[in-house]
Design an enzyme around this catalytic site. Structure first.
Site, PDB file in Angstrom:
ATOM      1  N   SER B 150       0.971  -1.339   0.036  1.00  0.00           N
ATOM      2  CA  SER B 150       0.026   0.006  -0.074  1.00  0.00           C
ATOM      3  C   SER B 150       0.805   1.126  -0.029  1.00  0.00           C
ATOM      4  CB  SER B 150      -1.001  -0.077   1.257  1.00  0.00           C
ATOM      5  OG  SER B 150      -2.018   0.940   1.057  1.00  0.00           O
ATOM      6  N   ASP B 227     -10.028  -5.322  -3.481  1.00  0.00           N
ATOM      7  CA  ASP B 227      -9.448  -4.551  -2.652  1.00  0.00           C
ATOM      8  C   ASP B 227     -10.217  -3.000  -2.650  1.00  0.00           C
ATOM      9  OD1 ASP B 227      -8.013  -2.408  -1.511  1.00  0.00           O
ATOM     10  OD2 ASP B 227      -6.199  -3.474  -1.863  1.00  0.00           O
ATOM     11  N   HIS B 264      -7.396  -6.006   0.544  1.00  0.00           N
ATOM     12  CA  HIS B 264      -6.257  -5.290   0.950  1.00  0.00           C
ATOM     13  C   HIS B 264      -5.311  -5.572   2.080  1.00  0.00           C
ATOM     14  CE1 HIS B 264      -4.301  -1.490  -0.118  1.00  0.00           C
ATOM     15  NE2 HIS B 264      -3.926  -1.157   1.386  1.00  0.00           N
TER      16      HIS B 264
END
Lengths: 286, 286
Positions: B150, B227, B264
């Site tokens: 991320s 995600d 995620h």
């Protein structure tokens, strides 16, 4: 009423979090289930429970234990219950990390103060099985094994030894002889009307000695030689070893291993996660 | 002055936590190092950095990423820095989860308010390397690669593309085009005197397009098709893909993969941890 509150794809399968109203606990409780796939084999995947230790919850094992990939490879489902009821509002419940919330010790309390809600033994051995059967997941509840860490290692050994519903048990750094260790005596003195004497039914070393002659005893224990709680006298694996010898169990039935240099942490657990999963697979898939 | 504040045996090696007084950050900072063994090969293990995402710290990767066993198997050391300076006492630093503490974006701030301490780019690319060299550990700092998740995926791609010190980069669900996403524009507007325009030097898609003609570009990106932040427009892997095509990089140099059904979370990361470690091993051990 059990509701799915989260679902994450992992290692080709799914880990799903559920929230259920537990009649046994008189409270809602959460647990995680990992299935190697959603469709699964027609008879379902055998089920391996993981019981976490003090201060932990239903997420600690799946987040930090490193079990999921190995369970996927072995074709085994995993179930992660919480470590205690939550929100029972018993006086003092939140005051210490080794009693009350996140410290249920996987027993059924009998002292009036705790008896209404602190019933993780019955919840895991009975109600949770029914809840799992009610889920639309490929689980074969006729094949169950159990493992755990520290207080959860105690739970895994106790649940295995005092029922006949698990094929095998394994434990990382378990509390082996709680009637003679600080955590255990504190827990039993508080939770049990009969105190430490009643606690013998939740003492893996006492139970193992009494299991003399029982067939199908399959226990694997790993503990770290550098474990601070071993040094503090909380774990007492030597008592479990003595009980195994007194009861005449061979090493192939009760295998207690000291692991050089390892401590009490999830780094230790994740290192041996694969071996424990494979150990249970032998019995779950026999 | 770097001091070892924890050491845990894991997968036959050790994960060690260090606390250092960083001249770059003007603050103390912590980082974890995993070595497959203490003695190691005579020339040391190649080093793979892992940069964590928003809200995380130096422990998140080693606890939840599932990297250590695979690093052990590949003979690679891992380094896990923190996600920002801590305790800089910048006004507003603790007010939101996507700016300030645990949200350093791996850049060197230039706006007066943040510029003194928020310098994770220089810390990781320069000072941390010196600190690692000063440790009594078998590390070969001439062979380094970098990965992240991320915000840390953004960091890994940026550090790889704007220096020549890493052999390869990989990212899980990276912020690929921060000049055009909410997290990125908030960060750049605050941290950088030149705002979003200055932020182009910390935008992996801009950097990749400008890297046209560069040899030794080795990038692997995985993101989850489910995600939530992909849907929210925070990640924009399509921009990175377009940049790769504009710059003429083949898939063997920039491989961006959509993973069906994944989200995620660290469940996603741990699923692909082994593939990422093996990807870097190809270049680190070439």
């Amino acid at each position: 009423m059990t509701s799915e509150i989260a679902s994450n794809k992992a290692f080709g399968g799914y880990i799903k979090k559920f929230k259920a109203e537990s009649a046994t606990l008189g409270l809602s409780t959460q647990f995680n289930v990992f299935v190697p796939s959603i469709s699964g084999p027609s008879n379902g995947y055998p089920v391996l429970y993981y019981l976490s230790g003090l201060t932990c919850n239903e997420d600690t094992g799946p987040w930090k234990g490193g079990f999921l990939g190995h369970a996927q490879a072995s074709g085994i489902a995993l179930v992660f219950p919480d470590t205690s009821p939550r929100g029972a509002k018993v006086e003092g419940e939140e005051d210490s990390w080794d009693l009350g919330t996140a410290a249920g010790f996987y027993l059924d309390a009998t002292s009036p103060k705790w008896a209404k809600h602190y019933r993780m033994f019955s919840f895991i051995t009975q109600e949770l099985v029914s809840l799992l059967k009610g889920l639309n997941l490929p689980l074969d509840l006729s094949r169950q094994s159990i493992m755990g860490h520290s207080m959860g290692g105690l739970g895994a050994l106790n649940l295995f030894l005092s029922t006949s519903q698990y094929c095998s048990a394994s434990a990382f750094s378990p509390v082996c002889n709680p009637t003679k260790s600080p955590w255990g005596t504190k827990a039993f003195t508080n939770y049990l009307a009969g105190g430490i004497e009643e606690g013998e039914k939740y003492d893996p070393s006492c139970l193992l000695e009494k299991a003399k002659g029982r067939s199908n005893v399959h226990i694997l224990v790993d503990y770290g030689e550098q474990d601070q709680f071993l040094k503090d006298g909380q774990l007492r694996p030597e008592a479990l070893q003595q009980a195994a010898e007194k009861a005449g169990f061979a090493q192939e039935n009760v295998n207690i291993r000291k692991q050089e240099g390892y401590d009490h942490s999830y780094y230790f657990i994740s290192t041996f996660a694969e071996e424990h999963i494979k150990y249970h697979a032998k019995f779950l898939k026999a």
